[in-house]
Design a protein around this motif. Structure first.
Motif, PDB file in Angstrom:
ATOM      1  N   SER A   1       0.824  -1.214   0.000  1.00 13.60           N
ATOM      2  CA  SER A   1       0.000   0.000   0.000  1.00 13.60           C
ATOM      3  C   SER A   1       0.862   1.269   0.000  1.00 13.60           C
ATOM      4  O   SER A   1       0.341   2.387   0.033  1.00 13.60           O
ATOM      5  CB  SER A   1      -0.910  -0.003   1.230  1.00 13.60           C
ATOM      6  N   LYS A   2       2.190   1.078  -0.051  1.00 15.50           N
ATOM      7  CA  LYS A   2       3.079   2.248  -0.010  1.00 15.50           C
ATOM      8  C   LYS A   2       2.929   3.093  -1.261  1.00 15.50           C
ATOM      9  O   LYS A   2       2.711   2.554  -2.351  1.00 15.50           O
ATOM     10  CB  LYS A   2       4.534   1.774   0.076  1.00 15.50           C
ATOM     11  N   GLU A   3       3.101   4.398  -1.070  1.00  9.56           N
ATOM     12  CA  GLU A   3       3.038   5.309  -2.216  1.00  9.56           C
ATOM     13  C   GLU A   3       4.197   5.038  -3.173  1.00  9.56           C
ATOM     14  O   GLU A   3       5.281   4.657  -2.733  1.00  9.56           O
ATOM     15  CB  GLU A   3       3.241   6.744  -1.715  1.00  9.56           C
ATOM     16  N   GLU A   4       3.962   5.246  -4.464  1.00 13.92           N
ATOM     17  CA  GLU A   4       5.057   5.146  -5.441  1.00 13.92           C
ATOM     18  C   GLU A   4       6.028   6.292  -5.169  1.00 13.92           C
ATOM     19  O   GLU A   4       5.615   7.373  -4.724  1.00 13.92           O
ATOM     20  CB  GLU A   4       4.507   5.260  -6.856  1.00 13.92           C
ATOM     21  N   LEU A   5       7.289   6.055  -5.454  1.00 13.39           N
ATOM     22  CA  LEU A   5       8.300   7.089  -5.210  1.00 13.39           C
ATOM     23  C   LEU A   5       8.102   8.257  -6.179  1.00 13.39           C
ATOM     24  O   LEU A   5       8.094   8.056  -7.396  1.00 13.39           O
ATOM     25  CB  LEU A   5       9.691   6.467  -5.400  1.00 13.39           C
ATOM     26  N   THR A   6       7.913   9.457  -5.641  1.00 13.86           N
ATOM     27  CA  THR A   6       7.731  10.635  -6.507  1.00 13.86           C
ATOM     28  C   THR A   6       9.035  11.433  -6.555  1.00 13.86           C
ATOM     29  O   THR A   6       9.951  11.188  -5.756  1.00 13.86           O
ATOM     30  CB  THR A   6       6.630  11.546  -5.940  1.00 13.86           C
ATOM     31  N   GLY A   7       9.075  12.400  -7.447  1.00 18.01           N
ATOM     32  CA  GLY A   7      10.254  13.258  -7.551  1.00 18.01           C
ATOM     33  C   GLY A   7      10.534  13.979  -6.242  1.00 18.01           C
ATOM     34  O   GLY A   7      11.685  14.080  -5.798  1.00 18.01           O
ATOM     35  N   ASP A   8       9.473  14.459  -5.602  1.00 13.20           N
ATOM     36  CA  ASP A   8       9.627  15.176  -4.326  1.00 13.20           C
ATOM     37  C   ASP A   8      10.231  14.267  -3.257  1.00 13.20           C
ATOM     38  O   ASP A   8      11.086  14.678  -2.470  1.00 13.20           O
ATOM     39  CB  ASP A   8       8.254  15.665  -3.827  1.00 13.20           C
ATOM     40  N   MET A   9       9.768  12.992  -3.273  1.00 15.98           N
ATOM     41  CA  MET A   9      10.286  12.039  -2.278  1.00 15.98           C
ATOM     42  C   MET A   9      11.766  11.743  -2.531  1.00 15.98           C
ATOM     43  O   MET A   9      12.555  11.611  -1.586  1.00 15.98           O
ATOM     44  CB  MET A   9       9.466  10.737  -2.313  1.00 15.98           C
ATOM     45  N   ILE A  10      12.124  11.635  -3.816  1.00 16.68           N
ATOM     46  CA  ILE A  10      13.538  11.364  -4.140  1.00 16.68           C
ATOM     47  C   ILE A  10      14.413  12.520  -3.636  1.00 16.68           C
ATOM     48  O   ILE A  10      15.449  12.292  -2.993  1.00 16.68           O
ATOM     49  CB  ILE A  10      13.732  11.137  -5.661  1.00 16.68           C
ATOM     50  N   LEU A  11      13.963  13.748  -3.901  1.00 13.25           N
ATOM     51  CA  LEU A  11      14.742  14.912  -3.449  1.00 13.25           C
ATOM     52  C   LEU A  11      14.837  14.936  -1.923  1.00 13.25           C
ATOM     53  O   LEU A  11      15.897  15.215  -1.358  1.00 13.25           O
ATOM     54  CB  LEU A  11      14.097  16.206  -3.944  1.00 13.25           C
ATOM     55  N   HIS A  12      13.717  14.600  -1.262  1.00 15.30           N
ATOM     56  CA  HIS A  12      13.682  14.570   0.211  1.00 15.30           C
ATOM     57  C   HIS A  12      14.706  13.551   0.748  1.00 15.30           C
ATOM     58  O   HIS A  12      15.484  13.854   1.653  1.00 15.30           O
ATOM     59  CB  HIS A  12      12.267  14.211   0.677  1.00 15.30           C
TER      60      HIS A  12
ATOM     61  N   MET B   1      15.398  21.810   9.409  1.00 16.71           N
ATOM     62  CA  MET B   1      16.098  21.944   8.120  1.00 16.71           C
ATOM     63  C   MET B   1      15.401  21.129   7.042  1.00 16.71           C
ATOM     64  O   MET B   1      15.227  21.586   5.924  1.00 16.71           O
ATOM     65  CB  MET B   1      17.539  21.431   8.262  1.00 16.71           C
ATOM     66  N   ILE B   2      14.988  19.901   7.423  1.00 16.96           N
ATOM     67  CA  ILE B   2      14.379  19.002   6.445  1.00 16.96           C
ATOM     68  C   ILE B   2      12.987  19.523   6.056  1.00 16.96           C
ATOM     69  O   ILE B   2      12.619  19.491   4.884  1.00 16.96           O
ATOM     70  CB  ILE B   2      14.357  17.557   6.992  1.00 16.96           C
ATOM     71  N   LYS B   3      12.250  20.059   7.034  1.00 25.37           N
ATOM     72  CA  LYS B   3      10.921  20.607   6.741  1.00 25.37           C
ATOM     73  C   LYS B   3      11.040  21.816   5.829  1.00 25.37           C
ATOM     74  O   LYS B   3      10.268  21.981   4.890  1.00 25.37           O
ATOM     75  CB  LYS B   3      10.226  20.993   8.053  1.00 25.37           C
ATOM     76  N   LEU B   4      12.036  22.662   6.105  1.00 26.97           N
ATOM     77  CA  LEU B   4      12.247  23.862   5.293  1.00 26.97           C
ATOM     78  C   LEU B   4      12.594  23.452   3.863  1.00 26.97           C
ATOM     79  O   LEU B   4      12.059  24.006   2.897  1.00 26.97           O
ATOM     80  CB  LEU B   4      13.375  24.700   5.910  1.00 26.97           C
ATOM     81  N   PHE B   5      13.458  22.475   3.729  1.00 28.66           N
ATOM     82  CA  PHE B   5      13.891  21.974   2.410  1.00 28.66           C
ATOM     83  C   PHE B   5      12.677  21.528   1.589  1.00 28.66           C
ATOM     84  O   PHE B   5      12.548  21.869   0.409  1.00 28.66           O
ATOM     85  CB  PHE B   5      14.861  20.809   2.609  1.00 28.66           C
ATOM     86  N   ASP B   6      11.781  20.779   2.237  1.00 25.98           N
ATOM     87  CA  ASP B   6      10.613  20.229   1.526  1.00 25.98           C
ATOM     88  C   ASP B   6       9.663  21.314   1.015  1.00 25.98           C
ATOM     89  O   ASP B   6       8.928  21.093   0.067  1.00 25.98           O
ATOM     90  CB  ASP B   6       9.840  19.261   2.445  1.00 25.98           C
ATOM     91  N   ARG B   7       9.704  22.486   1.644  1.00 26.96           N
ATOM     92  CA  ARG B   7       8.773  23.561   1.251  1.00 26.96           C
ATOM     93  C   ARG B   7       9.299  24.381   0.073  1.00 26.96           C
ATOM     94  O   ARG B   7       8.564  25.160  -0.526  1.00 26.96           O
ATOM     95  CB  ARG B   7       8.535  24.480   2.453  1.00 26.96           C
ATOM     96  N   LEU B   8      10.577  24.238  -0.260  1.00 27.64           N
ATOM     97  CA  LEU B   8      11.188  25.071  -1.297  1.00 27.64           C
ATOM     98  C   LEU B   8      10.799  24.608  -2.705  1.00 27.64           C
ATOM     99  O   LEU B   8      10.472  23.432  -2.900  1.00 27.64           O
ATOM    100  CB  LEU B   8      12.709  25.024  -1.161  1.00 27.64           C
ATOM    101  N   PRO B   9      10.867  25.513  -3.697  1.00 26.27           N
ATOM    102  CA  PRO B   9      10.637  25.068  -5.083  1.00 26.27           C
ATOM    103  C   PRO B   9      11.756  24.135  -5.550  1.00 26.27           C
ATOM    104  O   PRO B   9      12.851  24.141  -4.968  1.00 26.27           O
ATOM    105  CB  PRO B   9      10.650  26.377  -5.884  1.00 26.27           C
ATOM    106  N   VAL B  10      11.479  23.390  -6.626  1.00 25.38           N
ATOM    107  CA  VAL B  10      12.424  22.355  -7.072  1.00 25.38           C
ATOM    108  C   VAL B  10      13.815  22.938  -7.354  1.00 25.38           C
ATOM    109  O   VAL B  10      14.834  22.373  -6.926  1.00 25.38           O
ATOM    110  CB  VAL B  10      11.885  21.633  -8.330  1.00 25.38           C
ATOM    111  N   TRP B  11      13.875  24.072  -8.047  1.00 26.30           N
ATOM    112  CA  TRP B  11      15.180  24.623  -8.409  1.00 26.30           C
ATOM    113  C   TRP B  11      16.003  24.964  -7.161  1.00 26.30           C
ATOM    114  O   TRP B  11      17.212  24.732  -7.110  1.00 26.30           O
ATOM    115  CB  TRP B  11      15.046  25.848  -9.328  1.00 26.30           C
ATOM    116  N   ALA B  12      15.312  25.464  -6.124  1.00 25.60           N
ATOM    117  CA  ALA B  12      16.025  25.820  -4.881  1.00 25.60           C
ATOM    118  C   ALA B  12      16.508  24.557  -4.163  1.00 25.60           C
ATOM    119  O   ALA B  12      17.607  24.529  -3.604  1.00 25.60           O
ATOM    120  CB  ALA B  12      15.106  26.617  -3.969  1.00 25.60           C
ATOM    121  N   ARG B  13      15.683  23.508  -4.243  1.00 25.90           N
ATOM    122  CA  ARG B  13      16.095  22.246  -3.600  1.00 25.90           C
ATOM    123  C   ARG B  13      17.320  21.653  -4.295  1.00 25.90           C
ATOM    124  O   ARG B  13      18.206  21.104  -3.667  1.00 25.90           O
ATOM    125  CB  ARG B  13      14.934  21.243  -3.611  1.00 25.90           C
TER     126      ARG B  13
END
Lengths: 410, 41
Positions: free
Chosen positions: A179-190, B1-13
């Motif tokens: 049931s896990k979410e598919e890996l998204t671009g945002d998750m990869i960056l995170h 830091m991690i929460k702040l990172f997640d809120r930024l636009p893609v280019w900033a990340r």
């Protein structure tokens, strides 16, 4: 603390290669993970005897688990109960032999070679104890138990060096959770951020604190005068505690991010421990998975024995003794020289004092009154500072020969 | 830091990640001696 390791570069490469392999070959992710775990295990071995010991150390508990579960059953005979306890005692003694505690004279008589040391030995033990103790429950609950899953659980290279300590049920349930979410671009960056932030903590922040701690320890070693030595020692202890926190939490960030990229969720091991206002709270925020493990597998059995025996009518005293024993054992586990015994004693003593104080204050002020007292800003600052100071001083025995230093100064 | 990172636009990340990577590599090339502190073994 260790004189052997997986090379940092190899580990970093694994962090990025594993998710790709496991996601591309999704159908065979269990087998791919097993292959990588086995490769890391084999690459960290130092000799053929270590291989034999390692294989036995990992496989024996798997095959013994059903027997041990049967022996724990109420219908089992007394002899079976004794044999079951004997198995665990043997396991712990063999663990202690492999760790080679310097302060135990008995181990000096026995033949020993550093080549038999295994990377991840104690984390193997944690998992094996959890697996064998929970085997009956796992079977009853229908949790998937297979040899490859067990091997992946025990050898899991993400957590083999320093945790977080997973439970078998937790690991398997998560690994096969569809049931896990598919890996998204945002998750990869995170996750990439978590890994790099972790490396930053280990290689930059903790490195700076390590240098400062080393500098002040050297000053203490060569210094003179009670007050200047005390001040220098406190500075060393303060920087060393920061070094430990950033190094260890950084490592946890790296492996948590890496494992998540590979489709696995690791438990959080830290929750701002230096904001704690008591030692009890500190251990609920620092190396959380170890605290939970020692609660379940050291504290619980010890208190059970105590309150069913001579502490039947003295529950609070029994609780204090069980806490002391638990933290002493946990301290001794952290390392092989006498400094870790002192570290364990200090932790045990601190926890008991903290529990006694809380108990006394609750009696004096009442539960509500104590809560109000603790919520005062100045009280919180003072309690936080005292906890921090105590933790820093006790952590100074981790990684530094403070006992040797004290003897030298005396 | 991690929460702040997640809120930024893609280019900033992406810039943030590049900076982190650069700092980590710089520390490694400068010969940082710190490795992971093993708990037991």
């Amino acid at each position: 603390m260790l004189n052997f390791s997986i090379s940092g570069l190899f580990f970093a490469v694994l962090m990025f290669i594993t998710p790709i392999l496991m996601r591309v070959g999704k159908r065979f992710r269990r087998e791919i993970f097993l292959l990588l775990n086995t490769a890391v295990f084999l690459l960290c071995l130092r000799s053929v005897p270590a291989l034999v010991i390692g294989v036995l150390w990992i496989l024996v508990p798997y095959f013994m688990a059903p027997v041990l579960t049967k022996a724990a059953d109420e219908s089992a005979g007394k002899l079976q109960h004794i044999l079951r306890n004997f198995f665990y005692v043997l396991m712990i003694l063999f663990f202690a032999y492999l760790m080679h505690y310097e302060w135990v004279p008995f181990f000096k008589i026995l033949p020993y070679s550093n080549a038999v040391k295994l990377l991840g030995l104690s984390y193997f033990l944690f998992r094996e104890i959890d697996f064998t103790m929970q085997y009956g429950y796992l079977k009853e609950s229908g949790v998937r138990i297979t040899l490859p899953d067990y091997l992946n659980y025990v050898l899991n290279f993400y957590t083999v060096m320093a945790g977080p300590i997973l439970r078998y049920e937790e690991y398997v349930t998560d690994f096969y959770d569809e049931s896990k979410e598919e890996l998204t671009g945002d998750m990869i960056l995170h996750d990439l951020h978590r890994i790099l932030f972790g490396y930053l903590k280990v290689y930059v922040v903790s490195a700076v604190f390590s240098t400062w701690a080393g500098y002040w320890f050297e000053r203490v070693s060569t210094g003179a005068g009670f007050f200047s030595i005390t001040a220098e020692f406190l500075l060393f202890a303060f920087f060393n505690s920061f070094f430990i926190y950033f190094n260890f939490s950084g490592y946890c960030d790296v492996v948590t991010g890496g494992a998540h990229l590979s489709g696995m969720t690791l438990r959080e091991n830290f929750n701002q421990p230096y904001l704690a206002v008591s030692l009890v709270e500190f251990w609920n925020r620092h190396h959380i998975t170890l605290s939970e493990w020692i609660r379940d597998y050291i504290y619980s059995p010890v208190i059970k024995v105590l309150i069913s025996g001579s502490f039947r009518k003295k529950l609070f005293e029994g609780q204090c003794i069980a806490l002391f024993i638990t933290f002493l054992v946990a301290g001794i586990w952290h390392g092989t020289n006498f400094n870790y015994v002192v570290y364990g004693l200090l932790q045990g003593l601190g926890i008991v004092i903290s529990t006694l104080r809380t108990n006394h204050m609750k009696k004096k002020l009442g539960k509500k009154g104590f809560k109000e007292f603790q919520s005062k800003k100045l009280v919180r600052i003072a309690e936080n500072a005292a906890t921090w100071a105590y933790i820093s001083v006790s952590f100074s025995f981790v990684g530094y020969d403070v006992c040797g230093l004290i003897l030298q100064k005396l | 830091m991690i929460k702040l990172f997640d809120r930024l636009p893609v280019w900033a990340r992406l810039i943030w990640l590049s900076l982190e990577l650069a700092i980590v590599l710089f520390a490694i090339f400068m010969g940082t001696k710190t490795t992971i502190l093993y708990q037991g073994f």
